[in-house]
Design a protein around this motif. Structure first.
Motif, mmCIF file in Angstrom:
data_model
loop_
_atom_site.group_PDB
_atom_site.id
_atom_site.type_symbol
_atom_site.label_atom_id
_atom_site.label_comp_id
_atom_site.label_asym_id
_atom_site.label_seq_id
_atom_site.Cartn_x
_atom_site.Cartn_y
_atom_site.Cartn_z
ATOM 1 N N GLU A 183 0.812 -1.207 0.000
ATOM 2 C CA GLU A 183 0.000 0.000 0.000
ATOM 3 C C GLU A 183 0.851 1.265 0.000
ATOM 4 O O GLU A 183 0.385 2.331 -0.378
ATOM 5 N N LYS A 184 2.098 1.123 0.387
ATOM 6 C CA LYS A 184 2.993 2.276 0.355
ATOM 7 C C LYS A 184 3.495 2.535 -1.062
ATOM 8 O O LYS A 184 4.046 3.586 -1.355
ATOM 9 N N GLU A 185 3.392 1.547 -1.929
ATOM 10 C CA GLU A 185 3.806 1.687 -3.325
ATOM 11 C C GLU A 185 2.586 2.043 -4.167
ATOM 12 O O GLU A 185 1.548 2.436 -3.665
ATOM 13 N N ASN A 186 2.723 1.845 -5.466
ATOM 14 C CA ASN A 186 1.651 2.186 -6.384
ATOM 15 C C ASN A 186 0.738 0.980 -6.553
ATOM 16 O O ASN A 186 1.088 0.004 -7.230
ATOM 17 N N ILE A 187 -0.438 1.041 -5.955
ATOM 18 C CA ILE A 187 -1.357 -0.100 -6.018
ATOM 19 C C ILE A 187 -1.841 -0.315 -7.436
ATOM 20 O O ILE A 187 -2.157 -1.432 -7.849
ATOM 21 N N THR A 188 -1.867 0.744 -8.216
ATOM 22 C CA THR A 188 -2.318 0.614 -9.608
ATOM 23 C C THR A 188 -1.451 -0.373 -10.376
ATOM 24 O O THR A 188 -1.936 -1.070 -11.279
ATOM 25 N N ASP A 189 -0.167 -0.440 -10.044
ATOM 26 C CA ASP A 189 0.718 -1.376 -10.741
ATOM 27 C C ASP A 189 0.236 -2.811 -10.597
ATOM 28 O O ASP A 189 0.336 -3.613 -11.534
ATOM 29 N N LEU A 190 -0.269 -3.156 -9.417
ATOM 30 C CA LEU A 190 -0.750 -4.516 -9.203
ATOM 31 C C LEU A 190 -1.981 -4.809 -10.053
ATOM 32 O O LEU A 190 -2.119 -5.897 -10.622
ATOM 33 N N ASN A 191 -2.883 -3.844 -10.144
ATOM 34 C CA ASN A 191 -4.059 -4.047 -10.982
ATOM 35 C C ASN A 191 -3.667 -4.210 -12.450
ATOM 36 O O ASN A 191 -4.224 -5.050 -13.166
ATOM 37 N N ASN A 192 -2.688 -3.405 -12.905
ATOM 38 C CA ASN A 192 -2.208 -3.530 -14.287
ATOM 39 C C ASN A 192 -1.519 -4.873 -14.502
ATOM 40 O O ASN A 192 -1.657 -5.501 -15.554
ATOM 41 N N TRP A 193 -0.775 -5.319 -13.469
ATOM 42 C CA TRP A 193 -0.062 -6.587 -13.586
ATOM 43 C C TRP A 193 -1.019 -7.754 -13.791
ATOM 44 O O TRP A 193 -0.851 -8.591 -14.668
ATOM 45 N N VAL A 194 -2.078 -7.818 -12.983
ATOM 46 C CA VAL A 194 -2.994 -8.942 -13.103
ATOM 47 C C VAL A 194 -3.813 -8.846 -14.386
ATOM 48 O O VAL A 194 -4.200 -9.856 -14.987
ATOM 49 N N LEU A 195 -4.016 -7.617 -14.884
ATOM 50 C CA LEU A 195 -4.730 -7.456 -16.147
ATOM 51 C C LEU A 195 -3.881 -7.943 -17.311
ATOM 52 O O LEU A 195 -4.352 -8.679 -18.191
ATOM 53 N N LEU A 196 -2.596 -7.552 -17.317
ATOM 54 C CA LEU A 196 -1.709 -7.956 -18.400
ATOM 55 C C LEU A 196 -1.356 -9.434 -18.314
ATOM 56 O O LEU A 196 -1.217 -10.113 -19.342
ATOM 57 N N SER A 197 -1.193 -9.967 -17.105
ATOM 58 C CA SER A 197 -0.776 -11.354 -16.954
ATOM 59 C C SER A 197 -1.901 -12.341 -17.229
ATOM 60 O O SER A 197 -1.683 -13.393 -17.833
ATOM 61 N N CYS A 198 -3.091 -11.986 -16.788
ATOM 62 C CA CYS A 198 -4.191 -12.953 -16.853
ATOM 63 C C CYS A 198 -5.428 -12.446 -17.573
ATOM 64 O O CYS A 198 -6.383 -13.193 -17.766
ATOM 65 N N GLY A 199 -5.432 -11.151 -17.920
ATOM 66 C CA GLY A 199 -6.620 -10.608 -18.552
ATOM 67 C C GLY A 199 -7.792 -10.485 -17.604
ATOM 68 O O GLY A 199 -8.949 -10.567 -18.016
ATOM 69 N N ILE A 200 -7.519 -10.286 -16.303
ATOM 70 C CA ILE A 200 -8.570 -10.238 -15.284
ATOM 71 C C ILE A 200 -8.759 -8.802 -14.811
ATOM 72 O O ILE A 200 -7.794 -8.111 -14.494
ATOM 73 N N ARG A 201 -10.012 -8.372 -14.762
ATOM 74 C CA ARG A 201 -10.353 -7.068 -14.218
ATOM 75 C C ARG A 201 -11.126 -7.231 -12.903
ATOM 76 O O ARG A 201 -11.789 -8.231 -12.695
ATOM 77 N N ASP A 202 -11.033 -6.208 -12.063
ATOM 78 C CA ASP A 202 -11.838 -6.135 -10.829
ATOM 79 C C ASP A 202 -11.646 -7.344 -9.930
ATOM 80 O O ASP A 202 -12.592 -7.830 -9.300
ATOM 81 N N LEU A 203 -10.438 -7.860 -9.852
ATOM 82 C CA LEU A 203 -10.157 -8.949 -8.924
ATOM 83 C C LEU A 203 -9.998 -8.363 -7.523
ATOM 84 O O LEU A 203 -9.358 -7.319 -7.354
ATOM 85 N N PRO A 204 -10.576 -8.973 -6.500
ATOM 86 C CA PRO A 204 -10.405 -8.461 -5.127
ATOM 87 C C PRO A 204 -8.938 -8.281 -4.780
ATOM 88 O O PRO A 204 -8.097 -9.104 -5.114
ATOM 89 N N TYR A 205 -8.654 -7.206 -4.075
ATOM 90 C CA TYR A 205 -7.272 -6.832 -3.806
ATOM 91 C C TYR A 205 -6.510 -7.925 -3.078
ATOM 92 O O TYR A 205 -5.357 -8.229 -3.397
ATOM 93 N N GLU A 206 -7.140 -8.556 -2.093
ATOM 94 C CA GLU A 206 -6.451 -9.594 -1.333
ATOM 95 C C GLU A 206 -6.086 -10.780 -2.227
ATOM 96 O O GLU A 206 -5.038 -11.388 -2.064
ATOM 97 N N GLU A 207 -6.946 -11.114 -3.192
ATOM 98 C CA GLU A 207 -6.652 -12.235 -4.070
ATOM 99 C C GLU A 207 -5.536 -11.883 -5.061
ATOM 100 O O GLU A 207 -4.768 -12.755 -5.468
ATOM 101 N N ILE A 208 -5.442 -10.609 -5.433
ATOM 102 C CA ILE A 208 -4.295 -10.187 -6.249
ATOM 103 C C ILE A 208 -3.005 -10.396 -5.473
ATOM 104 O O ILE A 208 -2.001 -10.897 -6.000
#
Length: 831
Positions: A53-78
């Motif tokens: 949370e101290k870093e850029n959380i957006t990077d994690l959302n982009n990572w799971v989108l690019l890696s798996c094509g998944i949107r709106d995955l719960p944060y804890e599961e990411i």
């Protein structure tokens, strides 16, 4: 996405400085013991969430989108997915990382969570750690493969079956030891989740296991007894070590919870290992070495040794001598000893008197927290004393000159202290304490008021009513109301709650209940309006009482303010039969015996009652003010009877303190109930602080004794809650009228109350309401409850429940055996 693309983005993440220098080093440190990986995994996820949370959380959302094509995955599961993939890649196990991403894609297609199952079942990383062939095992350690993969309240038999061998017993005790050390001693984790899990499992160990020699040997050899002895030390150092540890002590009462388990595990300790009582010398010689300055400095040392955050009830340790003695034995003397102060020969009574007799303003460099507690204590005691004196205070009327003797005889206080007037069936001095606790106080049996003692009984300011216990067959779960059939309040629509309602409505007239109402002329003449209910078959037995205008104006305003603070607490749920009438709200203040809910629960204060900062301490003292005022006013009616809900209740049963009492307060706003029985100890005290509805609504029915009270502002009554009672419910039209339009004029802020001219929507409820006086109200100016509805009835109910009392006595016994437990396990080589 094809397999190479699935891992491409992850390779980029592995090259980031944050991953290389921070995350991987941190992950290696957390997972250095693969044997304990399973129990650490959920802590790992929590820690990583805070770290990321101290870093850029957006990077994690982009990572799971690019890696798996998944949107709106719960944060804890990411987070969980990220841990898996990066860990496997850092270990050059790309095939494992690829499997995780493929599972994530498949789960997304099926619209399911990815790793939402508990670790150890469908968690690939946990399985890898548990079954890695290269895992190094400590010499003598035993893997927990024989134990159930999960533990819950329904598999205790399977859990115990897996503990038949010494190896499995040793392994699980090792596990318990590590869990407690990690949280309490090493402080390598910031959540007590695994310590709580260990406590639950320890409670579940059956006698068939813990009575074996191999179990005791395991407890000794693994160091479990040693670490538990350390946690259970009576001083307050450990519980004040951090806010997280303090909160865990507040919720789980570790000293008592672990002490209870180890009490069961002791194999017949020898008689000479009984608890060595702490010195509570009362002789003058004991006081010779006491120095008030030393004591005050010790209380404020090390950020104040008073465990306010871990034990909020400790803030009341100065309220009376009983509270102080209890604190002295349980935490105060051990904490002083830890500081090198030899206080065991101090005279406790004189220490308490010295501290209470000094103003905190006169003490230089006093700790702010101690100063606040001393200030609030003095305020609490003063308010309670003033409330009681208001009931006893002689009448002061202009134009009437009374002799000193007449003034004294006009005081109920004089009647109680000097009169000792006998009642029918005179109570002898040889009567047992059990009998006297349920009898009517002799001092109020005859009216001594100089203004009305020669008048007809019904016109006197103190009226004694002989009542007879009724046949109540078929009345339980019914509803009482004065509303016509087409305007009755229906039960709420829950299928379960409706099934608990008998479907029968009664009126007070139908049941032949006698009304007890305020007499303004009597109060104007005598400044008192009191009714006492005595059992007609045994006129020495008090079964109830009513005091109208029980509190003076300033005290009532303070009680209203304290009552308003209770609106911030979570509502209390009382079960399906009460939920049928859960229109209003009841909130609990005090301590309770758990009935399920949070894991590892214990007898502790209700949620929301904390003392971790100054505001919380002041709020908790405010609740205690209401409790002590109620008890002190009730003592004007019957000192022997109400002593059982006063300070004696805490002293004898070990109940957690709320001011000077061990009772609970249940704060009610628009609360109503069907006809029911409670499971309480002794007599209960109720007070109606405010009431702005029709006078035949929100009244109290003491059905079993054939009376009902037409309550009003500033009314107090006593009753046995184990006898059938309930609310005379409002009309449906009235209830609907109290939902005020939010676009209307701004309602009055909570905690401020003013008398408003008569009127309001409740006065036009229909012909059935004709000729019924209406209390002053303008509903747009009234306070609201949590649901936005106008509060037309507010008050408190003070009592102590049987299950809480039983548990408190058990805890008192557990504390008394502290020395026995510690000596036993030390003798066995635990420390």
């Amino acid at each position: 996405m094809d397999p190479p693309s699935l891992l491409a983005v992850n390779d980029q993440h592995l090259q980031l400085p944050f991953i290389q220098q921070t995350f991987m080093e941190w992950l290696q440190m957390k997972l250095n013991s693969k044997r304990s990986f399973t129990k650490r995994f959920d802590v790992l996820v929590l820690d990583l969430k805070k770290l990321v949370e101290k870093e850029n959380i957006t990077d994690l959302n982009n990572w799971v989108l690019l890696s798996c094509g998944i949107r709106d995955l719960p944060y804890e599961e990411i987070i969980i997915l990220w841990i898996h993939v990066l860990w496997f890649q850092s270990q050059n196990k790309n095939h494992k990382a690829l499997e995780c991403l493929e599972v994530a894609q498949k789960a997304a297609v099926e619209s399911q969570g990815i790793f939402s199952a508990p670790p150890g079942q469908h968690n690939a990383l946990v399985c890898e750690a548990e079954h890695d062939e290269d895992t190094d095992m400590e010499t003598g350690a035993t893997p927990l493969l024989a134990l159930p993969t999960t533990f819950n309240s329904r598999n205790h038999t399977a859990w115990n079956k897996a503990l038949d061998s010494y190896e499995s017993q040793f392994a699980v005790c090792t596990h318990f030891t590590e869990d407690f050390k990690d949280f309490f001693i090493l402080k390598v984790t910031d959540t007590p989740v695994h310590a709580v899990d260990a406590l639950r499992k320890m409670r579940a160990v059956s006698p068939r296991i813990y009575q074996t020699a191999s179990w005791e040997l395991s407890v000794r050899k693994t160091g479990l007894a040693a670490v538990v002895n350390e946690i259970c030390q009576p001083d307050t150092d450990l519980e004040r070590a951090s806010s997280i540890i303090a909160q865990s002590f507040r919720m789980h009462c570790w000293k008592e919870s672990l002490g209870e388990v180890f009490d069961k595990w002791m194999q017949s300790p020898s008689p000479d290992l009984q608890m060595q009582s702490l010195c509570t010398c009362d002789s003058e010689a004991c006081h010779s070495d006491f120095h008030l300055k030393t004591f005050i400095e010790a209380l404020g040392a090390k950020d104040c040794i008073i465990p306010t955050e871990s034990n909020p009830s400790s803030i009341f340790f100065l309220v009376n001598l009983d509270n102080f003695t209890d604190a002295w034995k349980n935490w105060l003397l051990p904490s002083l000893k830890k500081q090198g102060i030899l206080a065991c020969f101090w005279n406790i009574q004189q220490v308490h008197r010295a501290v209470r007799g000094i103003s905190p303003k006169t003490i230089p460099n006093i700790h702010p927290r101690l100063s606040l507690i001393m200030t609030e204590t003095l305020k609490l005691v003063k308010l309670a004393k003033s409330a009681r004196e208001h009931v006893f205070r002689p009448v002061r009327r202009t134009g009437v000159k009374l002799t000193k003797q007449e003034q004294a005889s006009d005081s109920l206080k004089y009647a109680m202290k000097k009169g000792k007037v006998s009642v029918p069936g005179n109570i002898s001095s040889s009567q047992s304490s059990a009998e006297s606790s349920s009898t009517f106080d002799q001092g109020l049996s005859n009216n001594t008021c100089i203004h009305c003692k020669d008048m007809p009984l019904e016109e006197q300011c103190l009226v004694t009513i002989l009542v007879t216990r009724r046949d109540i067959s078929g009345l339980q779960n019914s509803a009482l109301t004065c509303a016509p059939a087409d305007d009755r309040l229906p039960p709420l629509t829950s299928k379960e709650s409706k099934s608990k309602f008998s479907g029968v409505y009664h009126t007070p007239e139908k049941l032949g209940l006698r009304k007890i109402a305020h007499r303004p002329d009597v109060f104007k003449r005598c400044c008192k309006d009191v009714f006492v209910l005595l059992n007609a078959e045994n006129p020495t037995e008090l079964v109830g009482a009513v005091v109208f205008n029980a509190f003076e104006k300033k005290i009532l305003q303070q009680m209203l303010q304290n009552h308003d603070h209770a609106s911030r607490l979570p509502p209390l749920s009382r079960g399906s039969s009460f939920n049928a009438w859960r229109y209003g709200i009841m909130r609990a203040i005090g301590s309770r015996m758990p009935k399920g809910g949070r894991p590892g629960d214990a007898y502790a204060l209700y949620s929301g009652l904390d003392a971790g900062n100054d505001e919380e301490i002041q709020t908790l003292f405010g609740h205690a003010q209401n409790a002590d005022i109620l008890v002190n006013v009730a003592r004007a009616i019957s000192r022997p009877l109400t002593s059982n809900v006063g300070h004696h209740s805490a002293d004898e049963s070990g109940l957690n303190r709320l001011g000077s009492t061990g009772s609970n307060i249940f704060s009610c706003s628009n609360y109503m109930s069907h006809q029911h029985f409670d499971q309480d100890e002794d007599i209960s005290i109720c007070a109606q602080y405010e009431k702005t509805c029709l006078q035949d609504e929100f009244n109290f029915s003491y059905t079993e004794w054939g009376v009902y009270i037409e309550t009003r502002d500033n009314t107090l009554w006593l009753f046995h809650s184990n006898h059938l009672h309930g609310t005379i419910m409002p009309r449906l039209s009235s209830w609907n009228s109290w939902q005020v339009d939010d676009n209307a004029s701004l309602h009055q802020p909570q905690g401020q109350y003013h008398e408003i001219a008569p009127g309001g929507p409740g006065a036009q409820a229909g012909p059935a309401n004709a000729n019924i006086p209406v209390a002053h109200h303008n509903y747009n100016l009234r306070p609201r409850d949590a649901n936005g509805r106008v509060v037309v009835s507010g008050g408190d109910h003070l009592t102590r429940r049987r299950r809480d009392t039983r548990r408190a006595r058990q805890i008192q016994e557990i504390r008394s055996r502290l020395h026995t437990r510690q000596h036993y396990w030390r003798e066995q080589g635990a420390t």
